[in-house]
Enzyme design. Structure first.
Site, PDB file in Angstrom:
ATOM      1  N   SER A 108       5.861 -11.705 -11.610  1.00  0.00           N
ATOM      2  CA  SER A 108       5.462 -12.164 -10.279  1.00  0.00           C
ATOM      3  C   SER A 108       4.273 -11.340  -9.818  1.00  0.00           C
ATOM      4  CB  SER A 108       6.615 -12.017  -9.283  1.00  0.00           C
ATOM      5  OG  SER A 108       6.746 -10.658  -8.887  1.00  0.00           O
TER       6      SER A 108
ATOM      7  N   TYR B 249      11.938  -4.738  -6.647  1.00  0.00           N
ATOM      8  CA  TYR B 249      11.505  -5.967  -7.304  1.00  0.00           C
ATOM      9  C   TYR B 249      10.171  -5.753  -8.014  1.00  0.00           C
ATOM     10  CZ  TYR B 249      10.649 -10.979  -7.922  1.00  0.00           C
ATOM     11  OH  TYR B 249      10.400 -12.216  -8.463  1.00  0.00           O
TER      12      TYR B 249
END
Length: 305
Positions: free
Chosen positions: A143, A156
């Site tokens: 991501s 994350y």
């Protein structure tokens, strides 16, 4: 693309995994959908594809990436059903929101177990059969947090960064066996993982970072309304990645991810830091002064010596 090729997609019960599994099935792939809740996930996949329960190109396998026994069982089920898969797509993952000071270490451990350690274990177990087949592709879904560490999502960003470095390392190890590695840097897609329901929320909204959270939450929700794309758009990008014959391939899937990757190549780290800060509305360096500690007073009859 050969219609006989088999792809394993983790986290296939919802979001990007569901859209990808359905798209690839429609494109002629044999899809092994790996997920924790097989009954619910397969029902969604059959609704999305129109496939019947007897369809041999759509196979459900139970997989919990935090459970070693579940991983071993999934590998046995995969190889029994299709032999050596041509492709392995690591899509499953979890997200969290909160500053480093607010996020418990237990959540960091769960994030790495789900997003890194589990995928590594699954790959290690499937690589012998893939090597023997002499062809294949391993896709790691990263991501924007894997390109640049983002405030309020440090765990994350950390796991996505680790995922990318793992993929780069592994690509050099498996290329001579005919196996390629792709890293997909995803943009913003309309899935549960970007919603309150799909994210573990560790934010302390009345704590010292309250000002940050208020601004970032407002701007983040506005960006999601305008920038979030359909998961089906990601599935198209994934199919293109699976068709690559490069030993290593890192590509953006989504315009916002593409813009960030370009900026990360052109801008020095300090400039990129300020760009992210301004976009998220974070106060400038030193803008928030520390709260002075209450002075400790000695009792009147005490001896300071």
């Amino acid at each position: 693309m050969m219609t006989s090729r088999t792809v394993v997609v983790t986290g296939a019960s919802r979001g990007l995994g569901l859209a990808s599994a359905a798209h690839l099935h429609r494109a002629g792939w044999t899809v092994v959908a790996a997920m924790r809740s097989v009954d619910e996930g397969m029902a969604r996949l059959r609704d999305a594809t129109g496939a019947g329960a007897a369809d041999r190109r759509l196979i459900g396998v139970r997989l919990d990436l935090t459970d070693a026994e579940s991983i071993s069982g999934a590998v046995k089920d995969i190889e029994q059903a299709v032999g050596a898969p041509y492709a392995l797509v690591h899509n499953a993952g979890i997200s969290a929101a909160g500053m480093v000071e607010e996020t418990p270490v237990s959540l960091w451990e769960r994030m790495f177990a789900t997003n890194v350690f589990g995928p590594v274990a699954l790959t290690r177990a499937l690589l012998p059969s893939m090597r023997a087949a002499g062809a294949g592709r391993i896709v790691l879904v990263s991501s924007q947090g894997g390109v640049r560490g983002m405030p309020a999502t440090a765990p994350y960003s950390a796991v996505k960064g680790a995922l990318e470095r793992w993929g780069e390392s592994m690509a050099g190890e498996v290329a001579s066996f005919g196996i390629g590695v792709s890293v997909l840097v995803t943009g913003t897609y309309d899935t549960d993982i970007i919603t309150d329901a799909g994210t573990t929320d560790c934010r302390v909204l009345d704590g010292p970072y309250a000002r940050h959270h208020q601004t970032m939450d407002r701007r983040g929700r506005a960006a999601m309304r305008y920038a979030a794309r359909s998961p089906e758009a990601f599935a198209v990008g994934l199919e293109k990645a699976l068709q690559s014959n490069k030993p290593f391939d890192r590509r953006a899937v989504g315009p916002d991810a593409r813009m960030l990757m370009v900026a990360s190549r052109l801008l020095p780290p300090s400039a990129l830091h300020h760009m992210v800060r301004v976009m998220m509305g974070i106060p400038r360096f030193g803008a928030i002064r520390p709260v002075p500690a209450t002075a400790t007073r000695l009792p009147a009859d005490s001896d300071p010596a």
